[in-house]
Design an enzyme around this catalytic site. Structure first.
Site, PDB file in Angstrom:
ATOM      1  N   GLU A 201       1.971  -9.784  11.571  1.00  0.00           N
ATOM      2  CA  GLU A 201       1.675  -9.265  10.230  1.00  0.00           C
ATOM      3  C   GLU A 201       2.965  -8.836   9.534  1.00  0.00           C
ATOM      4  OE1 GLU A 201      -0.980  -5.911  10.353  1.00  0.00           O
ATOM      5  OE2 GLU A 201      -1.369  -5.957   8.203  1.00  0.00           O
TER       6      GLU A 201
ATOM      7  N   ASP B 112       0.766  -1.250   0.000  1.00  0.00           N
ATOM      8  CA  ASP B 112       0.000   0.000   0.000  1.00  0.00           C
ATOM      9  C   ASP B 112       0.798   1.302   0.000  1.00  0.00           C
ATOM     10  OD1 ASP B 112      -1.627  -2.118   0.453  1.00  0.00           O
ATOM     11  OD2 ASP B 112      -2.599  -1.320   2.229  1.00  0.00           O
TER      12      ASP B 112
HETATM   13  C1  9WN Z   1      -5.879  -2.644   2.307  1.00  0.00           C
HETATM   14  C2  9WN Z   1      -4.858  -7.806   4.223  1.00  0.00           C
HETATM   15  C3  9WN Z   1      -4.255  -6.654   3.454  1.00  0.00           C
HETATM   16  C4  9WN Z   1      -3.115  -7.109   2.536  1.00  0.00           C
HETATM   17  C5  9WN Z   1      -2.346  -5.929   1.942  1.00  0.00           C
HETATM   18  C6  9WN Z   1      -1.893  -5.022   3.080  1.00  0.00           C
HETATM   19  C7  9WN Z   1      -3.097  -4.561   3.892  1.00  0.00           C
HETATM   20  C8  9WN Z   1      -5.164  -3.251   3.507  1.00  0.00           C
HETATM   21  C9  9WN Z   1      -4.969  -2.178   4.580  1.00  0.00           C
HETATM   22  O1  9WN Z   1      -3.784  -5.687   4.417  1.00  0.00           O
HETATM   23  O2  9WN Z   1      -3.930  -3.790   3.063  1.00  0.00           O
HETATM   24  O3  9WN Z   1      -6.170  -3.596   1.363  1.00  0.00           O
HETATM   25  O4  9WN Z   1      -5.871  -1.421   4.801  1.00  0.00           O
HETATM   26  O5  9WN Z   1      -3.950  -2.110   5.220  1.00  0.00           O
HETATM   27  O6  9WN Z   1      -1.181  -3.931   2.594  1.00  0.00           O
HETATM   28  O7  9WN Z   1      -1.265  -6.383   1.186  1.00  0.00           O
HETATM   29  O8  9WN Z   1      -3.634  -7.893   1.510  1.00  0.00           O
HETATM   30  O9  9WN Z   1      -3.857  -8.538   4.889  1.00  0.00           O
END
Ligand code: 9WN
Length: 467
Positions: free
Chosen positions: A439, A185
């Site tokens: 995470e 992100d």
């Molecule tokens: C937005 C779920 C997701 C991962 C992504 C990570 C994070 C979300 C956020 O979490 O993204 O989609 O709001 O942080 O960046 O890679 O799939 O684990």
């Protein structure tokens, strides 16, 4: 080799760790899907689901196969597109922006009575399906074949959507429309593109109110013993900024206001990037679809898939920058390479596109500029230390994540650098053995960050242990 790993290798802690990993996947199960964690991320995410079913397939292959099929069947749009979040219902209490923000039913392609986001994520589902198939075949070859027969058509139509709608100029490389589509992100690369977007103070203030992610993370740290102010400051340190978020929402609205119609979006959207990591992943998933097409003797599909692969390989090769030895993303909107030092630079290893000399050099860069933790094991940071944005705790700006580490390990294996891949594998498994399934991790201290009992961390640890 560190002590923990030596124990893991002897199979003492390994069985415990694997058992714990299985428990994490069970803990995060909801409505037949597996969430990224136990509720902070409320829904099933695309690339998380791919990695999760790969790991799960070593333990319960039939369950993993059904889970993947259900995700694809439920989430897929009529035009083949597969969204990055499948919400469990209209009122999902998501940490970030829920179904009401996306309002996907403005698009005639959106599935009725289902709530999803309106963007996609790195397309890991092709190679994930093949891994699930391989593990299921060991138990029941007929069921494995049926699974492949069922999963192939929807995945082929997803890839067709990507190659046609996201690459109308036929460059071989597909575009992403949003930093969230990259899966990484707040990678420093995106700030070079997001500067195109002007957001007002009001828009930023509005975002601050909607940021449940900071609120939930702060509350979690208070429960763990921190004072409010410190907890809040730490939460902000670990996540994208408010002005990043204001731009994420701007792009989300841009897509929504055009009813997710690519013909209205592609040439206008100020975030249109040929992302190295996304394309490398797509390349490998297309190779997997080709393998399935060969297996079922689908002559026309074979020709079609081979054509995509050839073009995409040429496209990926053009992203190589001789001077730095890195692969760079291409900003199509501004017609320029994004010269930032991030983990995406290593993704063509995974596609098998990087040659021997490039791979050798990439490993050297990782050793020189990556992060060697205190116990001298080599961890793969999400952003290299020499990038001006490098941070030890901010999300994708330095911390170590399992999916990117896994891609780099598999990439070095593909190019024949087994010793190097083993060192990376041992390092990450050692870290997980010591800290648990976080995470992401601080690349210098190894401290676990973000959420605990994280599904893809557990699932990919299972995969790395087994192969
Ligand atoms: C937005 C779920 C997701 C991962 C992504 C990570 C994070 C979300 C956020 O979490 O993204 O989609 O709001 O942080 O960046 O890679 O799939 O684990």
């Amino acid at each position: 080799m560190s002590e923990t790993l030596a124990l893991l290798k002897e199979g003492v802690d390994a069985s415990k760790l694997l058992q714990k990993a299985g428990e994490v996947l069970k803990l995060n199960e909801k409505d037949g899907f597996i969430m990224p964690d136990n509720g902070y991320y409320d829904g099933a995410w695309l690339w998380d689901t791919g990695f999760i079913v790969m790991g799960e397939s070593y333990l319960e292959p039939e369950k993993a196969a059904n889970r993947l099929l259900n995700f694809v069947k439920k989430a897929q749009w009529k035009n083949g597109f597969i969204p990055h979040i499948l919400y469990f219902n209209e009122k999902a209490i998501s940490h970030s922006f829920g179904p009401e923000y996306w309002d996907i039913h403005r698009s005639p392609d959106a599935p009725a009575n289902t709530f999803t986001s309106g963007i996609t994520q790195p397309p890991v589902l092709g190679f994930a399906a093949l891994k699930v198939y391989e593990n299921l075949r060991k138990r029941d070859s007929e069921k494995a074949k049926d699974f492949l027969r069922e999963i192939y058509p929807p995945l082929l139509s997803y890839h067709r959507y990507l190659y046609h709608k996201r690459d109308p100029e036929e460059s071989g490389l597909v575009s992403i429309y949003h930093p969230w589509e990259s899966g990484l992100d707040n990678l420093p690369a995106w700030e070079d593109v997001l500067v195109n977007i002007d957001v007002t103070k009001n828009q930023t203030n509005e975002v601050i109110k909607g940021r449940k992610d900071i609120k939930i993370l702060t509350e979690k740290m208070i429960v763990e013993g921190l004072e409010y102010r410190e907890a809040y400051a730490r939460a902000c340190e670990m996540r994208p900024t408010n002005s990043d978020y204001a731009r994420y929402i701007y792009l989300l609205r841009f897509l929504r206001d055009r009813n997710y119609d690519d013909s209205q979006i592609y040439n206008e959207i100020p975030f249109n990037v040929k992302d190295t990591l996304f394309n490398s992943i797509l390349y490998v998933s297309t190779e997997s679809l080709l393998e399935i097409a060969v297996y079922f003797k689908k002559e026309e599909d074979i020709k079609e898939l081979e054509k995509y692969l050839k073009k995409q390989k040429d496209g990926l090769e053009k992203l190589y920058d001789k001077e730095s030895g890195l692969y760079f993303d291409f900003d199509l909107y501004n017609q320029k390479y994004i010269r930032r030092r991030t983990i995406s630079a290593f993704a063509p290893l995974f596609a098998g596109v990087a040659n021997y000399y490039q791979a050798k050099n990439l490993f050297k860069i990782l050793v020189n500029e990556g992060v060697v933790a205190k116990n001298s094991l080599l961890l793969v940071p999400s952003t290299l230390r020499s990038d001006k944005k490098f941070s030890t705790c901010n999300y994708w700006q330095g911390p170590v994540w399992l999916p990117t580490t896994w891609l780099v390990i598999r990439g070095f294996e593909k190019t024949g650098f087994f010793k190097e891949a083993d060192l990376l594998k041992e390092s990450i498994l050692d870290l997980i053995g010591e800290k648990g399934f976080f995470e992401y991790y601080n690349p210098e201290t190894g401290e676990g960050l973000g959420m605990r009992e994280f599904s893809w961390t557990a699932a990919l640890a299972i995969d790395l242990f087994n192969s």
